[in-house]
Structures are given as C-alpha cells and as structure tokens.
Design an enzyme around this catalytic site. Structure first.
Site, PDB file in Angstrom:
ATOM      1  CB  ILE A   6      -0.975   0.024   1.203  1.00  0.00           C
ATOM      2  CG1 ILE A   6      -0.220  -0.107   2.527  1.00  0.00           C
ATOM      3  CG2 ILE A   6      -2.030  -1.042   1.063  1.00  0.00           C
ATOM      4  CD1 ILE A   6      -1.106  -0.026   3.757  1.00  0.00           C
ATOM      5  CB  ALA A   7       2.811   3.196   1.408  1.00  0.00           C
ATOM      6  CG  ASP A  23      10.565  12.756   6.435  1.00  0.00           C
ATOM      7  OD1 ASP A  23      10.587  13.806   5.758  1.00  0.00           O
ATOM      8  OD2 ASP A  23      10.378  11.632   5.937  1.00  0.00           O
ATOM      9  N   GLY A  31      11.983   5.000   0.655  1.00  0.00           N
ATOM     10  CA  GLY A  31      13.376   4.668   0.419  1.00  0.00           C
ATOM     11  C   GLY A  31      13.908   3.602   1.346  1.00  0.00           C
ATOM     12  CG  MET A  32      14.840   4.292   4.919  1.00  0.00           C
ATOM     13  SD  MET A  32      14.649   5.216   6.455  1.00  0.00           S
ATOM     14  CE  MET A  32      14.976   3.930   7.655  1.00  0.00           C
ATOM     15  N   GLY A  33      11.767   1.149   3.009  1.00  0.00           N
ATOM     16  CA  GLY A  33      10.945  -0.035   3.171  1.00  0.00           C
ATOM     17  C   GLY A  33       9.618   0.073   2.457  1.00  0.00           C
ATOM     18  CD  GLN A  34       9.695  -2.616   0.047  1.00  0.00           C
ATOM     19  OE1 GLN A  34       9.832  -3.691   0.629  1.00  0.00           O
ATOM     20  NE2 GLN A  34      10.718  -1.892  -0.346  1.00  0.00           N
TER      21      GLN A  34
END
Length: 893
Positions: free
Chosen positions: A172-173, A295, A176-179
């Site tokens: 679902i998203a 962030d 840069g560091m993961g899914q």
C-alpha cells in the site's frame, strides 16, 4: 527455555534492559519481593500487575492509570509480544528474546511477528487505506475443488498459520527504507499494516530497529501504536502496526486544490487547523520524550475516516542525547527529481519541509525547533495548498531552504501554474495576516526567532481559532476591537454590536477623519468572513450561531442582497417565519433573484399552513422544500425534530421521509465529474445500505437477502457496503424517478457514452494489459487469463466484494469492471432495450473491455452491440446475482 527482554524507557531514553523467564510481578516504586521497582513522575507504589508467559502477556492496572500499546486499560488485558506498558512517565517494552522463524513461501510473504505504519505515496491521488473483504479460505477451497488440488497445499502460499504470523495481501506504500503492506492477522482476526525493511543486511537494519523502538515509546492518541516486531523468512526486519482507514493530509490538500467539491466541503480551513493542532499535540508528546521526528510533512500525516489524526513514518526520528545510527547502504542524498520525497544520508528529511540547519547537515545541533520549522511548512501547505519552497532541481530547493527563500503567502490559493492575485480560489480567501505571521515565525531562518516550543506554536493557532490576536502578529487597537466583536457577537447581540461599532467609529471620525473612514472600510471587508462562518454553521446544524454571524455581515454591509437572503434562510429553518419574510423582501428590493422569490413564497405559505393545519404540517412542507433545494443538511435537522411524524401509512406501507437527507448526503459525497459530459457520476456502485434507506423512505418492504441465492450459496452474504444485486432496470429507473422528485435534481443511471467516458482511454477498465492483477477488479479471471470455472479468479473472492475494495481507475471510479453488471440508461426502449455494462464477479475476459465491440447477438442480444462489456437484456430481468447499478446527477448545459 523461552526468555523475554524488558527494556525500561524514560523521558531521556533507555534506562535499563533485563531478561526474564516466565514471571509475574508488580510495577511500582515500592521496594518488595514481588515488585519490579522503578522511579519516575506519575508512578505509584503498586502501579500495575504484569504476567509474562508463553500464552501471552497479561497486564492489569492497580489504580495508577496504565496505558498498553497507547491505550488506557480498565480491566485485565491479554496481549501479544512485543508490547509497551506505560506507567507514569516510564514505559516498559516487553519482547520475546528468541523468536522462532518459519520457512514460508516468499509470495505472498508470511511473517512471524510485527509493528505499524507509514503512508508514503508519490501520487497526487488520495491514498485510501481501505480494507477489502477478501475471503482467501473460501476462494482457495473453491479453486482447489475446481483443479483437484488439495486445499491444504494451495493454502501454504496464501495463508499464514494461526500462530503469530501475518499474510501480506498487497503493498500500500513504498519509501526509500521499506515497504508498507496490508496484512491479515488470522490469530486475532484483524487487519494490520506491516512495514518491511528494504535496506537490511543479514536481518539487521539499525535505523529500522530505531524506528520501532521509538514508536514503542510514543503511546499517544495521535501516533499509531506498534504491535509486534520480528524478522521474516527472507531475513528482512519488519514490524506491524494499526491499520488506519483514511487518507494522507497531502491527499486531502490535493483534492481541495484540484477543486473536489466533497473535500472542500468536508475540510474547510477551520477543520484543517484543528487537524494541525492534533499534529502539534503528537509532537509536544514526542518532544517531551526527547524524540525529534525530522521528516514532518503533509504526506506523513494520516487523516482517518472517523476524525483520527496520526503522525506517521518515524524512520528518521532522533533521540536527543543518543549517537546517530545510519544504515551502511545509504551514504548521501541523491537527486530523485521529487522534492516531496524523504531523502537520507548526509542530509536527512524532505527538502521542501526540512529546516535550514537540516539542509546544512548540522545533525548534532538539531533540536525541537527543527521540527517546529517543518510544522510551519505543513501549516503553509494547509493555507496555500502548495509546499513552502519551490524549485526545479534539488540544489535549488536546498539553497532556498538554507537562505530562507519561502514562497510568498500573499497570493491567492492555488497549486498549479501561475497564481494571480485576486483570482478565485479553492477555499475562498487569501491567507489571513494573523496566520501568515504565525507561519513565518515558525519558519524563521534563524531558529532563535522561531517558537521556542510546539506548545507556544499551537497556542497561537488556538488564539486565532478563538478570535484572539496571536503573539506572532503586531495587532493594533482596531484589530483587537474587531476580534472582540467577533468573540462576543452572541452575547451582545447584533444590535448592540452595531451600536458599539457605530459609536466607536463616530468618535474616530470626529477625531481622525480619513483614517477612521479607512478603518470602517476595513471592518466592512470582514463581512464575507462572517457570511462564510454562517454557511459553515448551517452545514453543521448550528442555526443560532449561523444567525449571529450572518446578522453581523448584513448589518455592516446592508446593501448586500446575498446576506439578507442568507439571513432569511437561517430564520426560515429556525421557524421564525415572519422575520424570514421581511429578510427575503429586503433581498428582493436590492436584487431580483428567482431563488429568493421562491423562498419568500414558500415562507408565506408556511405561515398560512401554521394557522390552518398546525405546526407539524407546516414543518413537513418545509422539510420537503429544503430537500428539493438541495439543502439536505438543514433538512436533516428538521427531519430529526419531526421524529415519528413521517411514519405515515401510504398504500399499506410506512413512509419515513426523515431518512431522505441522509440518503442524498451519502450519494452526493460520492459524485465525481465525468470528462466531456454534463453529469456527476457515483464513484461506486449503489449499495445495499443505500437501498435500505430508500426502502424506508419510500415505504417499500424491507430489503432482504434473496432467499434462493442464500440457500444455493450460504457463504455469499451481502452487508450494507456490498453492491445491490438482483435489481431490474425498471426498479433502478423507479428509484431514480423517486429521488429526482424528492430533491428537485435529475438523477438517473449513466448512458452508454457516459459510462465509457468514465473508464478513461485504456483498452480494459484497469489499463492496457491482460490478465488483470488481483486488485484490478472482482472478476472470475484465472492467473492464466482464462475464465475460472469456480468463479473465484485471482482476486480470491466468490461473490461480490464491498464497493471500493479494489483500486480506482485514473478518474477515481471504482469497479467499472467486475463486481456487478451495471444498468445503462436508455430512453429509446422500443429501438434498443436496456443494456448492462462492466461485467460481474462471475464473468471473464469477454466483459473486461472498456469499449463496446459489435457482435452477432448470441445468447445475450437482439443482434445489436455485444461483446466487450455491453449486453442487451430484458428490462424486468433481475434474477441475477451480478446485476446492479450506479447513479449520475445531471449538472445542466
């Protein structure tokens, strides 16, 4: 022997870590053999009881007030590992010391244990984290039966065992560091979000682990709680968290910027500021724990469908006082061309929202004021619908950040192309000077000039919302007078306010002449703001507040016909009809308007009915008239007050017209424009719940699941969110005629051309490829593209799915292919007869096409257009579990 780790966290970070076997103890400040002794603010002598065992974690509050995974408990709670237990200012994170891993098929992934959430998307479209009602067990059983493959074998790749595992259904998203995956927890029968690291090395990712550790400490209503953490069979670290149904704040702002009427109505500026204050609440809590986010941006804020506001993605979080950890696979920032995306390396954060000190790589010097700068950037985006910094290259954006070159806030709202001062805008007005001052103070290049804390920042927002001058602005005497008038309009009354203003300005006119006349004009310029406030109050059913606001607007601009007409509408729904008549007449003297004349005539009729037939009859006529004018929110209040009055017998059935506004509201909230047409079309098919409201309102028999189908397929159950099936063309047409009569607008089914226009330009309704993926629609299409004889298909569903379960097309419409056939509007019934489009859950490739193809008739047609996804059928045919409809509303030429 199984062991567990207990990590004690305080406001400044980790205090200690101990290992334990199966045990029971009390947390508190008391020194005793059965007490795990801790010391911190808010911790009582015997605060909470904890039992650690292989069967799970149990926690019970002993009177001190205990939070578990961010939620207050009132009785003994049974949990899975890891879990956080908060007592006062201290938090215990309890996790399995040595978790077993299981070898499973990598597609889809099956995980041992978890934590929650992130909502990152590069698309401008709304990222709705909705939960499709998949039925993998039933689907696999059906498929196994058709192929002869044992169901136990077929389930190994698609299902996790019920022992601490999750099934990853779909992504679902991605960042840069993961899914982030939509996951299913079969043990607790719940849906979760699962974040999986993409930069791990041999099962280790220090920054990913830090994010999980930070989330475990942040037990707050506006921060998503973490569930579990672990490593999957591919040695990828992961954690699971609460799955939130909603959309990102960035998606909301995109919709408003692009002119979406529903989003603009649902998220006025006041609502957006309230959302922003909840974000501030989350950051106040995080900063109190010594944690920076680093962030913050609209894309990392989730707005739930029930009003939840959650700060997401703590992957770049920093614990003050701890040494910075960094994944070795990331060394420096690269120019991706998308300056709203998170970047990591020597410079970490999102360029358009990062503080100047972040842009300079001053990692060791960051403090709460860096997050305050980013919060100011979010407020800027809320007010202007665009980021605070623009640029065509990464270097240009970073240079502007370092130099404090923030884009002007003086221009009107708009996010695309050139913005003209004075042009109409998506949300109606320029950014108020007070909010400009607050935003620019938060985003000061010199951090010593920013707010010293988030609490002070949020306090200025609260002052603005409550009608007080903010600390960030230079508010003079006149400004404070106007604010006082706004705050006290209900207490003083419109007449007293007007006297106060006139006397005050008369004295100033005598003293300062031209200066006072200019000040009076400034006050008159506030009239549109009060009128807007009145409209918002009407929408919310706050009629007295609406009257106060519009009365002030009409008094300071008495020459405005619109303000008198609006005041007449408010008095009308307040049942103060003689006063409403006077207001409508005042409006007509200033401008001849057909709607005003219609309301004047109606209100005069209401006065006659009141004397002749009584209050209930008069209010019932008002209720029907409000619906016909499209004033459903006002009608809903009148309908509730009428109570059971509407439940009258007609033709042997009971009508309940009080539910008409709710039905219309639901339908109008789903309307989207269809390019090249003069209609707004529902983005989903008509649902069972909406049909139930219609049956109540029209006095029709209560809807029931068709008995013959229920006996044939017991598992095929339709909830209120499922599309209506077994409906004939004549029934759908009768509904549209009824709704048009009740609302005064034309409602109908879409024509064939309108339906095709809504599918876009692709060959198939989901795109230009075949076969479809599992989330492209609810078809009986097998993985090889053939029609699945078991009618399950790659989506794993036998029967219909709740509307919106699959991804929308590029125009925002759901299920134009699959799920249910949809009736098409045809006036020339003698020539052609009604048709259906789109195919159903039990159909294959021949009904997937977005365009009509000509065929030879066959079993479906009368020799006309068939194939594709269009067929001709009898108008009374409704003996089909794949036949439904969606509605359109015409908007005129």
């Amino acid at each position: 022997m199984q062991t567990w780790s207990i990590t004690l966290h305080g406001p400044a970070g980790v205090i200690s870590t101990v290992d334990t076997g199966e045990s029971q103890f009390v947390i508190g400040t008391e020194t005793a053999s059965d007490v795990f002794t801790v010391h911190g603010e808010g911790v009582t002598e015997r605060h909470a009881w904890v039992w650690i065992s292989e069967a799970g974690l149990q926690v019970e509050d002993l009177g001190g007030g205990t939070l578990v995974n961010g939620y207050t408990i009132t009785e003994r709670a049974q949990l899975e590992y890891p879990a956080s237990v908060q007592v006062g200012e201290l938090t215990l994170v309890i996790a399995v010391k040595a978790a077993e891993s299981a070898a499973v098929s990598p597609t889809p992934s099956s995980l041992d244990i978890t934590i929650p959430q992130r909502a990152v998307t590069k698309s401008k479209a709304s990222m709705d984290v909705t939960i499709p009602q998949r039925t993998p067990t039933r689907g696999n059983v059906q498929k196994a039966a058709s192929t002869g493959t044992p169901s136990a074998q077929s389930s190994s790749a698609d299902e996790a065992s019920t022992h601490c595992k999750y099934t990853l259904v779909r992504e679902i998203a991605r960042g840069g560091m993961g899914q982030i995956y939509f996951g299913e927890d079969p043990q607790l029968k719940r849906n979760v979000a699962v974040k999986v690291s993409s930069v791990s090395e041999a099962g280790e990712d220090p920054r990913f682990s830090k994010e999980a550790e930070v989330l475990a400490q942040l037990a707050h209503p506006n921060i998503v709680p973490i569930h579990n953490i672990g490593v999957d069979s591919q040695s990828r670290p992961f954690y699971s968290m609460k799955l939130v149904k909603g959309r990102t704040l960035q998606a909301v702002l995109n919709l408003i910027r692009d002119g979406d009427a529903t989003a603009t109505k649902e998220y006025p500026r006041a609502t957006l500021l309230t959302i922003f204050r909840k974000v501030c609440d989350a950051m106040m809590f995080a900063h109190s724990k010594g944690i920076l986010h680093r962030d913050l941006k609209p894309e990392n804020i989730m707005v739930g469908e029930y009003g939840e506001v959650l700060v997401m993605d703590w992957g770049l979080a920093k614990v003050l006082g701890e040494r910075e950890e960094q994944s070795s696979s990331v060394s420096r920032v690269n120019d991706t061309g998308d300056y709203g995306m998170t970047m990591e390396g020597e410079v970490m954060g999102t360029p358009q929202y990062m503080s100047p000190e972040q842009a300079m790589g001053m990692v060791a010097e960051l403090d709460a004021r860096s997050d305050i700068y980013s919060l100011g950037g979010i407020l800027y985006a809320i007010l202007t619908l665009r980021p605070p910094i623009d640029g065509t290259t990464l270097e240009e954006v970073l240079t502007k950040v370092k130099n404090g070159s923030i884009s002007s806030m003086v221009t009107k709202r708009g996010g695309k192309g050139a913005v003209t001062v004075g042009a109409p805008t998506a949300m109606g007005a320029e950014v108020p000077e007070a909010l400009q001052a607050v935003t620019l103070k938060a985003m000061a290049t010199d951090r010593n000039k920013r707010y010293a804390s988030v609490e002070l920042f949020a306090g200025d927002i609260e002052r603005y919302q409550n009608g007080f001058a903010t600390n960030a602005e230079e508010a003079g005497t006149l400004k404070r007078i106007k604010l006082w008038v706004g705050r006290n309009k209900v207490l003083t009354g419109a007449a007293a306010v007007l006297v106060f203003v006139v006397v005050g300005f008369t004295m100033r006119i005598l003293q300062k002449g031209r200066e006072a006349r200019e000040a009076l004009q400034n006050l008159r310029d506030t009239a549109p703001t009060f009128a807007m406030r009145a409209k918002d109050a009407l929408h919310d059913g706050q009629f007295e507040d609406a009257l106060s606001a519009v009365t002030f607007a009409a008094n300071i601009q008495p020459e405005s016909a619109d303000y008198h007409a609006l005041r007449g509408n408010v008095l009308q729904v307040l049942l103060r009809w003689p006063e409403a008549v006077a207001e409508y007449r005042s409006a007509l003297r200033l401008s001849k308007d057909e709607e005003v004349l219609k309301n004047l005539t109606l209100t005069e009729r209401l006065l006659v009915l009141l004397k002749a037939e009584g209050d209930l009859k008069a209010r019932s006529v008002l209720f029907e008239s409000l619906n016909s004018q499209g004033r459903q929110y006002e009608a809903m209040v009148i309908g509730r007050e009428l109570g059971g009055f509407w439940k009258d017998k007609k033709g042997g059935q009971t009508e309940d017209l009080s539910v008409v506004p709710e039905l219309v509201r639901r339908l109008e909230e789903k309307l989207l424009p269809v390019p090249g047409t003069q209609v707004l079309m529902s983005k989903t098919e008509f649902t069972v719940g909406e049909w139930k409201l219609y049956c109540r309102a029209a006095g029709l028999p209560e809807w029931q699941q068709p008995g013959s189908w229920r006996q044939a397929v017991p598992d095929f159950i339709q909830t209120d969110d499922h599309p209506l099936v077994f409906v004939s063309w004549k029934q759908a047409k009768r509904f549209c005629a009824w709704l048009s009569l009740k609302t005064g607008n034309e409602w109908r089914m879409p024509t064939d051309a309108e339906w095709e226009a809504a599918t876009g330009d692709s060959e198939y309704v989901w795109g230009d490829y075949y076969p479809p993926k599992w989330d492209d629609g609810n078809y009986a299409v097998a993985p090889d593209g053939s029609t699945d004889p078991a009618k399950v298909g790659v989506d794993g569903i036998f029967g219909t799915a709740p509307v919106g379960s699959f991804k929308p097309n590029a125009l925002g419409f759901y299920d134009l292919g699959g799920n249910v056939f949809e009736w098409i509007w045809e006036e020339d019934m003698q020539r052609k007869g009604p048709t259906v489009r789109g195919g159903g859950w039990n159909h294959g490739r021949e009904f997937c096409l977005a365009r009509t193809k000509t065929g030879s008739g066959g079993k479906w047609g009368n020799g006309g257009a068939i194939g594709g996804s269009l067929i001709t059928v009898a108008p009374e045919d409704h003996n089909d579990a794949s036949r439904g409809f969606r509605v359109v509303r015409t908007v005129g030429m």
